[in-house]
Scaffold this motif. Structure first.
Motif, PDB file in Angstrom:
ATOM      1  N   ALA A   1       0.622  -1.172  -0.228  1.00  0.00           N
ATOM      2  CA  ALA A   1       0.016  -0.140  -0.063  1.00  0.00           C
ATOM      3  C   ALA A   1       1.049   1.403   0.305  1.00  0.00           C
ATOM      4  CB  ALA A   1      -1.130  -0.017   1.305  1.00  0.00           C
ATOM      5  N   THR A   2       1.709   1.349  -0.953  1.00  0.00           N
ATOM      6  CA  THR A   2       2.870   2.270  -0.829  1.00  0.00           C
ATOM      7  C   THR A   2       1.980   3.721  -1.419  1.00  0.00           C
ATOM      8  OG1 THR A   2       3.367   1.433  -2.737  1.00  0.00           O
ATOM      9  CG2 THR A   2       5.106   1.157  -0.716  1.00  0.00           C
ATOM     10  N   ALA A   3       1.257   3.217  -2.160  1.00  0.00           N
ATOM     11  CA  ALA A   3       0.588   4.843  -2.730  1.00  0.00           C
ATOM     12  C   ALA A   3      -0.057   5.354  -1.794  1.00  0.00           C
ATOM     13  CB  ALA A   3       0.446   4.304  -4.384  1.00  0.00           C
ATOM     14  N   PRO A   4      -1.183   4.259  -1.804  1.00  0.00           N
ATOM     15  CA  PRO A   4      -1.887   4.686  -0.601  1.00  0.00           C
ATOM     16  C   PRO A   4      -1.636   5.433   0.548  1.00  0.00           C
ATOM     17  CG  PRO A   4      -2.971   2.692  -1.089  1.00  0.00           C
ATOM     18  CD  PRO A   4      -2.175   3.237  -1.712  1.00  0.00           C
ATOM     19  N   ALA A   5      -0.273   4.762   0.848  1.00  0.00           N
ATOM     20  CA  ALA A   5       0.366   5.629   2.462  1.00  0.00           C
ATOM     21  C   ALA A   5       0.611   7.117   2.105  1.00  0.00           C
ATOM     22  CB  ALA A   5       1.663   5.087   2.864  1.00  0.00           C
ATOM     23  N   SER A   6       1.044   7.453   1.385  1.00  0.00           N
ATOM     24  CA  SER A   6       2.049   8.558   0.880  1.00  0.00           C
ATOM     25  C   SER A   6       0.758   9.290   0.235  1.00  0.00           C
ATOM     26  CB  SER A   6       3.018   8.453  -0.302  1.00  0.00           C
ATOM     27  OG  SER A   6       2.056   8.175  -2.212  1.00  0.00           O
ATOM     28  N   ALA A   7      -0.021   9.091  -0.422  1.00  0.00           N
ATOM     29  CA  ALA A   7      -1.796   9.838  -1.281  1.00  0.00           C
ATOM     30  C   ALA A   7      -2.491  10.038   0.290  1.00  0.00           C
ATOM     31  CB  ALA A   7      -2.739   8.966  -1.775  1.00  0.00           C
ATOM     32  N   ALA A   8      -2.079   9.800   1.242  1.00  0.00           N
ATOM     33  CA  ALA A   8      -2.916   9.771   2.662  1.00  0.00           C
ATOM     34  C   ALA A   8      -2.250  10.952   3.454  1.00  0.00           C
ATOM     35  CB  ALA A   8      -3.173   8.454   4.018  1.00  0.00           C
ATOM     36  N   ALA A   9      -1.081  10.787   3.584  1.00  0.00           N
ATOM     37  CA  ALA A   9       0.033  11.571   3.941  1.00  0.00           C
ATOM     38  C   ALA A   9      -0.190  13.073   3.498  1.00  0.00           C
ATOM     39  CB  ALA A   9       1.247  11.840   4.748  1.00  0.00           C
ATOM     40  N   SER A  10      -0.207  12.967   2.679  1.00  0.00           N
ATOM     41  CA  SER A  10      -1.071  14.638   1.796  1.00  0.00           C
ATOM     42  C   SER A  10      -2.808  14.886   1.508  1.00  0.00           C
ATOM     43  CB  SER A  10      -0.019  14.423   0.157  1.00  0.00           C
ATOM     44  OG  SER A  10      -0.617  13.765   0.012  1.00  0.00           O
TER      45      SER A  10
ATOM     46  N   LEU B   1      -8.444  12.106  -4.132  1.00  0.00           N
ATOM     47  CA  LEU B   1      -8.109  11.940  -5.854  1.00  0.00           C
ATOM     48  C   LEU B   1      -6.518  12.137  -6.113  1.00  0.00           C
ATOM     49  CD1 LEU B   1     -11.214  12.583  -8.052  1.00  0.00           C
ATOM     50  CD2 LEU B   1     -10.904   9.950  -6.544  1.00  0.00           C
ATOM     51  N   PHE B   2      -5.983  10.587  -6.099  1.00  0.00           N
ATOM     52  CA  PHE B   2      -4.474  10.917  -6.653  1.00  0.00           C
ATOM     53  C   PHE B   2      -3.977  10.087  -8.065  1.00  0.00           C
ATOM     54  CE2 PHE B   2      -4.366  12.424  -2.280  1.00  0.00           C
ATOM     55  CZ  PHE B   2      -3.754  12.672  -1.952  1.00  0.00           C
ATOM     56  N   LYS B   3      -3.427  10.097  -8.666  1.00  0.00           N
ATOM     57  CA  LYS B   3      -2.933   9.867  -9.960  1.00  0.00           C
ATOM     58  C   LYS B   3      -1.162  10.366 -10.404  1.00  0.00           C
ATOM     59  CE  LYS B   3      -3.390   7.991 -14.052  1.00  0.00           C
ATOM     60  NZ  LYS B   3      -3.983   6.828 -14.678  1.00  0.00           N
ATOM     61  N   GLY B   4      -0.831   8.568 -10.087  1.00  0.00           N
ATOM     62  CA  GLY B   4       0.582   9.288 -10.300  1.00  0.00           C
ATOM     63  C   GLY B   4       1.329   9.602  -8.829  1.00  0.00           C
ATOM     64  N   GLY B   5       0.691  10.091  -7.809  1.00  0.00           N
ATOM     65  CA  GLY B   5       1.240  10.254  -6.470  1.00  0.00           C
ATOM     66  C   GLY B   5       0.629  12.227  -6.496  1.00  0.00           C
TER      67      GLY B   5
ATOM     68  N   THR C   1      -5.481   6.512  -6.619  1.00  0.00           N
ATOM     69  CA  THR C   1      -5.842   6.240  -5.218  1.00  0.00           C
ATOM     70  C   THR C   1      -6.309   7.422  -4.531  1.00  0.00           C
ATOM     71  OG1 THR C   1      -3.787   5.748  -5.073  1.00  0.00           O
ATOM     72  CG2 THR C   1      -4.336   6.626  -2.951  1.00  0.00           C
ATOM     73  N   VAL C   2      -7.993   6.585  -4.108  1.00  0.00           N
ATOM     74  CA  VAL C   2      -8.742   7.570  -3.790  1.00  0.00           C
ATOM     75  C   VAL C   2      -8.680   7.123  -1.924  1.00  0.00           C
ATOM     76  CG1 VAL C   2     -11.740   7.481  -3.449  1.00  0.00           C
ATOM     77  CG2 VAL C   2     -10.218   7.129  -5.427  1.00  0.00           C
ATOM     78  N   THR C   3      -8.724   8.455  -1.742  1.00  0.00           N
ATOM     79  CA  THR C   3      -8.328   8.506  -0.089  1.00  0.00           C
ATOM     80  C   THR C   3      -9.499   9.358   0.239  1.00  0.00           C
ATOM     81  OG1 THR C   3      -5.949   8.303  -0.039  1.00  0.00           O
ATOM     82  CG2 THR C   3      -7.025   9.452   1.793  1.00  0.00           C
ATOM     83  N   ASN C   4     -10.236   8.577   1.614  1.00  0.00           N
ATOM     84  CA  ASN C   4     -11.534   9.270   2.509  1.00  0.00           C
ATOM     85  C   ASN C   4     -10.634   9.144   3.987  1.00  0.00           C
ATOM     86  OD1 ASN C   4     -13.168   9.974   3.185  1.00  0.00           O
ATOM     87  ND2 ASN C   4     -14.813   8.475   3.504  1.00  0.00           N
ATOM     88  N   THR C   5     -10.401  10.619   4.632  1.00  0.00           N
ATOM     89  CA  THR C   5      -9.967  11.034   5.634  1.00  0.00           C
ATOM     90  C   THR C   5     -11.177  11.387   6.860  1.00  0.00           C
ATOM     91  OG1 THR C   5      -9.475  13.713   5.501  1.00  0.00           O
ATOM     92  CG2 THR C   5      -7.828  11.616   4.610  1.00  0.00           C
TER      93      THR C   5
ATOM     94  N   GLU D   1     -11.960   6.790   6.568  1.00  0.00           N
ATOM     95  CA  GLU D   1     -10.569   6.346   7.180  1.00  0.00           C
ATOM     96  C   GLU D   1     -10.361   5.295   6.503  1.00  0.00           C
ATOM     97  OE1 GLU D   1     -11.013   6.301  11.243  1.00  0.00           O
ATOM     98  OE2 GLU D   1     -10.939   8.329  12.086  1.00  0.00           O
ATOM     99  N   TYR D   2     -10.186   5.218   4.969  1.00  0.00           N
ATOM    100  CA  TYR D   2      -9.605   4.430   4.213  1.00  0.00           C
ATOM    101  C   TYR D   2      -9.248   4.902   2.660  1.00  0.00           C
ATOM    102  CZ  TYR D   2     -11.622  -0.079   5.949  1.00  0.00           C
ATOM    103  OH  TYR D   2     -11.655  -1.373   6.826  1.00  0.00           O
ATOM    104  N   SER D   3      -8.219   4.480   1.960  1.00  0.00           N
ATOM    105  CA  SER D   3      -7.386   5.004   0.902  1.00  0.00           C
ATOM    106  C   SER D   3      -7.413   3.615   0.820  1.00  0.00           C
ATOM    107  CB  SER D   3      -6.605   5.230   1.677  1.00  0.00           C
ATOM    108  OG  SER D   3      -5.782   5.623   0.570  1.00  0.00           O
ATOM    109  N   THR D   4      -7.712   3.965  -1.166  1.00  0.00           N
ATOM    110  CA  THR D   4      -7.041   2.359  -2.070  1.00  0.00           C
ATOM    111  C   THR D   4      -7.368   2.747  -3.307  1.00  0.00           C
ATOM    112  OG1 THR D   4      -8.434   0.243  -2.066  1.00  0.00           O
ATOM    113  CG2 THR D   4      -9.742   2.032  -2.634  1.00  0.00           C
ATOM    114  N   ASN D   5      -6.744   2.208  -4.396  1.00  0.00           N
ATOM    115  CA  ASN D   5      -6.743   2.070  -5.454  1.00  0.00           C
ATOM    116  C   ASN D   5      -7.465   1.368  -6.614  1.00  0.00           C
ATOM    117  OD1 ASN D   5      -3.766   2.709  -4.639  1.00  0.00           O
ATOM    118  ND2 ASN D   5      -2.705   1.184  -4.868  1.00  0.00           N
ATOM    119  N   PHE D   6      -7.517   2.841  -7.532  1.00  0.00           N
ATOM    120  CA  PHE D   6      -9.205   2.021  -8.267  1.00  0.00           C
ATOM    121  C   PHE D   6      -8.229   1.478 -10.126  1.00  0.00           C
ATOM    122  CE2 PHE D   6     -11.576   3.593  -4.756  1.00  0.00           C
ATOM    123  CZ  PHE D   6     -12.339   2.634  -5.044  1.00  0.00           C
TER     124      PHE D   6
END
Length: 134
Positions: free
Chosen positions: A39-48, A56-60, A89-93, A114-119
């Motif tokens: 979950a490297t992409a969701p983890a970095s996305a969640a941080a920002s 929504l994130f694409k390529g970080g 990556t979609v992150t719901n904070t 409180e979930y983050s995932t890739n689609f």
């Protein structure tokens, strides 16, 4: 309303293949976690992605963020497309609100708080609901 803050949970889900989804009576799919994936992409996305946004994130790179609870879907004019090699990556904070993600094939996926995932697939809309569960 929850008063304690819990760490963001990361789950990998497949969005285009309907296998693994539980269909609700209104055609909404509730995504079921698949095998644990890195979950490297969701983890970095969640941080920002700060509370109380759904991002929504694409390529970080953040390509959108939403905050308002709405009764209908907010269209995504850019229609971002995720692939296996470059997912969205979609992150719901949000702590107590779910987010519904709509795809161009008509599938709707519910993302719990409180979930983050890739689609993968083409996203066409997002709706934040004040419901705490999918």
């Amino acid at each position: 309303m929850r008063t304690s803050r819990q760490p963001l949970k990361r789950v990998a889900w497949a969005a285009v293949a309907v296998t693994g989804f539980l269909a609700a009576s209104v055609g909404t799919a509730v995504a079921a976690p698949v095998a644990p994936a890195p979950a490297t992409a969701p983890a970095s996305a969640a941080a920002s992605c700060a509370y109380p946004y759904v991002c929504l994130f694409k390529g970080g790179v953040k390509i959108g963020q939403f905050q308002d609870v709405t009764s209908g879907f907010q269209s995504l004019p850019s229609r971002p497309t995720g692939t296996a090699s470059s997912p969205i990556t979609v992150t719901n904070t949000r702590h107590d609100d779910v987010a519904y993600i709509r795809f161009d094939n008509g599938t709707t996926v519910c993302l719990p708080p409180e979930y983050s995932t890739n689609f993968t697939g083409t996203l066409t809309g997002i709706r934040i609901s004040s419901s705490a569960t999918c």
